[in-house]
Design a protein around this motif. Sequence first.
Motif, PDB file in Angstrom:
ATOM      1  N   GLU A 196      30.447  39.538  34.509  1.00 44.75           N
ATOM      2  CA  GLU A 196      31.617  40.851  34.502  1.00 44.75           C
ATOM      3  C   GLU A 196      31.318  41.822  35.817  1.00 44.75           C
ATOM      4  O   GLU A 196      32.309  42.256  35.961  1.00 44.75           O
ATOM      5  N   THR A 232      26.432  37.186  30.830  1.00 45.76           N
ATOM      6  CA  THR A 232      27.861  37.508  30.893  1.00 45.76           C
ATOM      7  C   THR A 232      28.017  38.854  31.525  1.00 45.76           C
ATOM      8  O   THR A 232      28.995  39.051  32.293  1.00 45.76           O
ATOM      9  N   ARG A 283      33.182  40.366  38.302  1.00 45.76           N
ATOM     10  CA  ARG A 283      34.544  40.650  38.397  1.00 45.76           C
ATOM     11  C   ARG A 283      34.857  41.994  38.431  1.00 45.76           C
ATOM     12  O   ARG A 283      36.015  42.419  39.098  1.00 45.76           O
ATOM     13  N   GLU A 291      40.159  39.254  32.779  1.00 42.37           N
ATOM     14  CA  GLU A 291      39.155  38.468  32.236  1.00 42.37           C
ATOM     15  C   GLU A 291      39.830  37.568  31.165  1.00 42.37           C
ATOM     16  O   GLU A 291      40.982  37.784  30.527  1.00 42.37           O
ATOM     17  N   HIS A 325      36.937  35.709  34.951  1.00 43.93           N
ATOM     18  CA  HIS A 325      35.830  35.310  34.269  1.00 43.93           C
ATOM     19  C   HIS A 325      35.819  34.585  33.021  1.00 43.93           C
ATOM     20  O   HIS A 325      36.556  34.859  31.967  1.00 43.93           O
TER      21      HIS A 325
END
Length: 427
Positions: free
Chosen positions: A67, A63, A70, A6, A84
């Motif tokens: 996520e 978002t 990811r 991240e 991300h």
Amino acid sequence: MIACTEALGKGRTRRHGTVIFNRYIALINMHGKASAMGGRWMDEGRAGKRILVLSVPAGAGHTRAAEAIRAAACAVPGIAEVIHLDATAYATPRLRQVYADLYIMLVRRAPAVWSWVYDYTNTAAPDGWAHRLRRRIERRDCAPLLAKIAELRPDAIVCTHFLPAEILSREVADGMLRCPVWVQVTDFDLHRMWVHRHMAGYFAGNDEVAFLMEKHGIARDGIHVTGIPVMPAFMCRPDRAACARELGIDPGRMTFLLMGGGAGLGGLSTLAQRLLAIPGNFQLIALAGRNAAELAALRRLAAAYPGRLVPQGFTDKVERLMACADVAITKPGGATTAECLALGLPMIVNASIPGQEERNANFLLEHGAAMKAFDAPSLEYRVRYLMAHPAELDTMRARALALGRSHAAAAVLAAILKQTELIDACV
């Protein structure tokens, strides 16, 4: 070893002009050479694809979808890394204010203005002066984002917001960006600003969105109906009794989960007080998100209703709260509704943001997975109705589960991986 990384807005740079442009070109050329080596990162000694996911913090849904993609990479062979980034963290503060802060302000304080903006931008000619001016400003204000992409050298990019997709569409058209760019639509409807040329493909939440994409000129073979990505935790409903023990509530009592999104919108404490006045053996979980004032008000209210109200602030364990609930009372954001559907949780949708959330609500109502409350009295009526008609609630639960696509994120990555492998085979 798969690395799930991240990088939300770290190392922001504001450099502009020729230096960034030259650096960008040089790194893009390096990326072209690396891609020709079959996707292996020769300088790092790692095999596999590097995927970049770009989101924008205009509400929490974009978002959360990013996520989820990811997180899903850890279970998809052939992917070395998923990164991300918040795209607006690599833009000027002015652009971030327009696409993130201004949006939140409008939906909170001037929803009628937001409704007009949503409809106008949806129907205005894509090549009209207003859109042309907006795109010119975006491209200028996002030069650091382009430099960051060049530095990362991804094999593919996924955009969970239309802003980075729009910017990168021009870069692909000009031959400045060689890796494929995909678009993940995060609502159960399609706004015109999500549609851009030169995208490698689109991911739709349902068949209707796919149909609308095709009507907007997107090639059918580039459209994938995957659903809206949810985190791996939503792939299997947690044990209700265990989750109830964590909250200190009775797993056998009917439970309503009152949600206001990440920003805690919708006047939660006022609604909670009205609902708690309804007679009956039920309990209420109220999720205030990051709204500290609402959380404080809910805690004061809980003291007056011991054992019936459980206030909660922002949490990354929403699935455990949903597992305790029989019904979610929620704004119909794309990510939230996708999470509820994945767990088979019926909804009463309320406080819809004009535009995308109204259309999400319509989708849920048409398929029988939700009811809609127009105001506080209609919400109270629906709560009373569901308490008195458990068979209706069972039907809604089955319909919600049938709509759920808990494996959406993995499906997105599988489609991207398949395409990049085909590209490698042709090199």
